[in-house]
Design an enzyme around this catalytic site. Structure first.
Site, PDB file in Angstrom:
ATOM      1  N   PHE A 188      -5.532 -11.042  -2.992  1.00 31.40           N
ATOM      2  CA  PHE A 188      -4.203 -11.041  -2.373  1.00 31.40           C
ATOM      3  C   PHE A 188      -3.987  -9.855  -1.438  1.00 31.40           C
ATOM      4  O   PHE A 188      -4.803  -8.959  -1.369  1.00 31.40           O
ATOM      5  CB  PHE A 188      -3.069 -11.173  -3.390  1.00 31.40           C
ATOM      6  CG  PHE A 188      -3.011 -10.184  -4.524  1.00 31.40           C
ATOM      7  CD1 PHE A 188      -3.681  -8.993  -4.499  1.00 31.40           C
ATOM      8  CD2 PHE A 188      -2.239 -10.471  -5.641  1.00 31.40           C
ATOM      9  CE1 PHE A 188      -3.595  -8.093  -5.540  1.00 31.40           C
ATOM     10  CE2 PHE A 188      -2.138  -9.575  -6.696  1.00 31.40           C
ATOM     11  CZ  PHE A 188      -2.821  -8.398  -6.638  1.00 31.40           C
ATOM     12  N   GLU A 189      -2.904  -9.928  -0.680  1.00 33.59           N
ATOM     13  CA  GLU A 189      -2.615  -9.006   0.438  1.00 33.59           C
ATOM     14  C   GLU A 189      -3.736  -9.039   1.476  1.00 33.59           C
ATOM     15  O   GLU A 189      -4.052  -8.025   2.111  1.00 33.59           O
ATOM     16  CB  GLU A 189      -2.395  -7.566  -0.056  1.00 33.59           C
ATOM     17  CG  GLU A 189      -1.308  -7.409  -1.106  1.00 33.59           C
ATOM     18  CD  GLU A 189       0.085  -7.622  -0.575  1.00 33.59           C
ATOM     19  OE1 GLU A 189       0.229  -8.146   0.536  1.00 33.59           O
ATOM     20  OE2 GLU A 189       1.033  -7.261  -1.280  1.00 33.59           O
ATOM     21  N   GLY A 190      -4.325 -10.211   1.661  1.00 33.98           N
ATOM     22  CA  GLY A 190      -5.454 -10.372   2.576  1.00 33.98           C
ATOM     23  C   GLY A 190      -6.755 -10.240   1.823  1.00 33.98           C
ATOM     24  O   GLY A 190      -7.030  -9.198   1.216  1.00 33.98           O
TER      25      GLY A 190
END
Length: 379
Positions: free
Chosen positions: A362-364
């Site tokens: 997550f968050e890229g």
């Protein structure tokens, strides 16, 4: 083991001491129960808010803690070392405040920031969609202009704190292409907004992750943050900071795994010696410690650049990549140190290993981080 930290001020040192005290008294005694039973820890975020730990990197004039990002991230690491689910939710809450703080009008800030920063409301971030994760420009959730505001229809996915948070940053399509995305601040009780059942996740069980569904939900014009079409700029500016939050969480997880592995290695004996005294295992623990220290250094470097007003986007991606890969490696090796015991739920290490995996996603994803870094190098 408490990490010796190089902190810029006496106030920062006192803040870390307070964080450790709160984490040890509020989080550590109940984390195993809630993660095992997949139950939400009612009251925990209120307690963190009362301690002033939900508003640290924001200005004091709005009720924030006025702390440098360097200090805030070390607080986040301390929370993560006790309870990763809670630390992730705190990071997401900070992420959810950023659009209003950076792009909101004075009136919007006066209306909503005090409760956000005072800890009485918790925020969530809804950028991803079922078919648009890393490719944020492919968003399909639509906000159609109507009298007095917008009518929103569509779905969002992978929302940390979904269904429980008090407000949501929504990124929805108001036009065509990458410049056709706008940002909105949505209250949880908005008519036409509903949430799916919590995802059945590998880890981070105590805080739900859900989808959201908008069925003609009306949002007044004053709920739009920034200009129409400015949404992706807002989203990406927030994500740089959010990636640092996840890096700090990953380091906290890795530190907790290292501490547990070292404690076990000091007690367990084989062939008449403590296993930490066997060179093969001692070197493994040394590599784990080096990985944790190196990962911490990367997020602190990026945070100091942010605090100094220097460009830090590439450094944030480096920190997120290095720290989360380190967390996955360190937690896996910690399980190995304990052998068969590490594979059981009698120890926390199997949970740390499961929790570390999501930090790479997550968050890229870390593949996206490599793309960001390579593009900076090419530029």
């Amino acid at each position: 083991m408490a990490v010796d930290r190089l902190l810029p001020t006496t106030e920062a040192r006192d803040l870390i001491a307070l964080t450790r005290d709160v984490a040890d008294k509020v989080l550590a005694p109940i984390v195993d129960e809630h993660e095992k039973n997949e139950t939400y820890p009612d009251g925990v975020f209120a307690a963190l808010g009362d301690a002033g730990l939900l508003s640290l990197p924001y200005p004091e004039e709005w009720g924030g803690g006025g702390q440098p990002y360097e200090v805030y991230l070390q607080v986040l690491e301390e929370l993560a070392a006790r309870w990763a689910s809670v630390a992730v939710a705190v990071s997401v809450h900070s992420l959810a405040i950023h659009p209003l703080m950076a792009f909101g009008t004075q009136e919007q800030k006066e209306t909503w920031l005090p409760d956000m920063l005072g800890g009485s409301t918790i925020g969530a971030y809804s950028l991803s969609e079922p078919q648009a994760g890393s490719d944020a420009a492919a968003l399909a959730c639509k906000a159609t202009p109507v009298d007095g505001g917008y009518s929103v229809t569509g779905a969002k996915a992978w929302i940390t704190h979904g269904g429980i948070a008090d407000f949501y940053n929504l990124f929805a399509r108001t036009g065509d292409g990458s410049k056709g995305i706008s940002c909105f601040l949505v209250a949880k009780d908005t008519e036409g907004l509903s949430f799916g059942r919590p995802e059945e996740k590998m880890g981070l069980h105590a805080v739900p992750t859900t989808s959201a569904h908008y069925d003609g939900a009306f949002l007044p014009t004053d709920r739009r943050i920034g200009d129409e079409g400015q949404g992706l700029q807002i989203a990406f500016s927030a994500l740089d900071s959010g990636r640092l939050g996840i890096a700090a969480v990953a380091v906290g997880l890795a530190q907790a795994a290292l501490d547990e592995a070292v404690a076990y290695a000091k007690e367990r004996t084989t062939f008449g010696r403590k296993i930490i005294d066997h060179q093969g295992l001692g070197f493994l623990l040394a590599d784990m410690a080096a990985a944790v220290d190196s990962a911490r250094a990367t997020y602190l470097d990026a945070a100091r650049r942010r605090d100094a007003g220097l460009p830090y986007s590439r450094n944030a991606s480096v920190a997120k990549l290095v720290a989360t890969d380190a967390a996955m490696k360190v937690t896996t090796d910690a399980v190995q140190v304990l052998g068969g015991y590490g594979y059981t739920r009698d120890f926390r290490l199997e949970r740390y290993m499961r929790e570390a995996k999501i930090t790479q996603i997550f968050e890229g994803t870390n593949q996206i981080q490599r793309l960001v870094i390579s593009r900076h190098l090419a530029g």
